[in-house]
Design an enzyme around this catalytic site. Structure first.
Site, PDB file in Angstrom:
ATOM      1  N   GLU A 110       0.834  -1.205   0.000  1.00  0.00           N
ATOM      2  CA  GLU A 110       0.000   0.000   0.000  1.00  0.00           C
ATOM      3  C   GLU A 110       0.869   1.256   0.000  1.00  0.00           C
ATOM      4  O   GLU A 110       0.560   2.238  -0.689  1.00  0.00           O
ATOM      5  CB  GLU A 110      -0.932  -0.017   1.210  1.00  0.00           C
ATOM      6  CG  GLU A 110      -2.015  -1.076   1.087  1.00  0.00           C
ATOM      7  CD  GLU A 110      -2.890  -1.188   2.319  1.00  0.00           C
ATOM      8  OE1 GLU A 110      -4.121  -1.180   2.170  1.00  0.00           O
ATOM      9  OE2 GLU A 110      -2.333  -1.295   3.439  1.00  0.00           O
ATOM     10  N   GLU A 130      -3.660 -10.035   3.780  1.00  0.00           N
ATOM     11  CA  GLU A 130      -4.731  -9.724   4.723  1.00  0.00           C
ATOM     12  C   GLU A 130      -5.882 -10.721   4.629  1.00  0.00           C
ATOM     13  O   GLU A 130      -6.443 -11.138   5.647  1.00  0.00           O
ATOM     14  CB  GLU A 130      -5.257  -8.301   4.474  1.00  0.00           C
ATOM     15  CG  GLU A 130      -4.303  -7.189   4.884  1.00  0.00           C
ATOM     16  CD  GLU A 130      -3.320  -6.824   3.792  1.00  0.00           C
ATOM     17  OE1 GLU A 130      -2.660  -5.779   3.931  1.00  0.00           O
ATOM     18  OE2 GLU A 130      -3.183  -7.572   2.799  1.00  0.00           O
TER      19      GLU A 130
END
Length: 258
Positions: A110, A130
């Site tokens: 990210e 995740e």
């Protein structure tokens, strides 16, 4: 910055290093705060910035040890803090280049996606674990990673745990430059030097207008493009550079693919 992030200004370029190598540069709250401060400082002092990781990798993502104790409101607030820090990178006046090696996963991906240019060595690999850990991305991947890879590729990575090596990431458009081992910083510095020499109004258009145009209708996007062109092309630096080009004083373009 408590040593968690290093900051060095050289020749108008801010070098920002994630400095938690014993934790593979996993991002905890303190590191995130230091990164936010470093990005804000770069916006005020530099013309370009490079983000890199000290130690064996760029960034192994979110420090899950801190994440376990949060309630829903805490997770929401934490996610918004990541968005704010990465906005300081993405939405300012300074282009950021990510120099990537080793694991670039989860929050590390990210962070890389929040930068404007990404350079990767062959050792770099990319994942969004995740989904396999029962959580959802919270640092901007739904917007920034999905726009680079496409929503279907991102869904594949989250649902199946797929890992992209550096070559696959370049083919997918996640990485713009693939370099030899131990050359990421040299290439990032070379690119940052070019970026630092850009006319500020042109940089403004690339960083501020271009991403917003992607969210507009065709007509609105073209209108904003014309407004940005009018602003940039009538500035003093553009006038001088165009004159240099007409009088054949401008440097020639580099070779294709460089």
């Amino acid at each position: 910055m408590d040593g968690l992030v290093t900051f060095e200004l050289r020749d108008r370029i801010a070098w920002i290093g994630l400095n938690r190598p014993e934790k593979r540069n996993a991002i905890n709250d303190a590191l995130l705060e230091a990164l936010h401060a470093a990005a804000a400082r770069a916006q005020g002092e530099a013309r370009a910035a490079v983000i890199h990781g000290h130690g064996p990798c760029f960034c192994a993502g979110l420090d899950l040890a801190e994440h376990q104790a949060r309630d829903p409101e805490g997770v929401f607030t934490h996610s918004r803090a990541w968005h704010a820090a990465f906005s300081a990178i993405r939405r300012g006046r300074v282009p950021f280049i990510a120099a990537l090696h080793g694991p670039t996963v989860g929050g590390g991906l990210e962070l890389a996606a929040a930068c404007h240019i990404r350079v990767a060595e062959p050792s770099a690999f990319f994942a969004l674990p995740e989904g396999q850990r029962g959580i959802y991305v919270g640092g901007g991947a739904s917007v920034h990673v999905a726009r680079l890879l496409g929503a279907s590729r991102m869904a594949d990575m989250m649902l199946t745990g797929r890992v992209l090596d550096a070559a696959a990431a370049e083919r997918a458009g996640l990485v713009q430059y693939l370099v030899a081992e131990n050359e990421r910083l040299d290439k990032a510095g070379e690119l940052a030097t070019k970026v630092a020499a850009m006319a500020p109004l042109t940089v403004l258009g690339v960083l501020q207008a271009l991403p917003r145009i992607q969210d507009m209708s065709e007509d609105d996007g073209l209108f904003v493009e014309s407004m940005m062109a009018a602003l940039a092309q009538t500035g003093p630096e553009a006038a001088q550079r165009l004159a240099d080009f007409v009088e054949k004083r401008a440097a020639r373009l580099g070779t294709a693919g460089s």
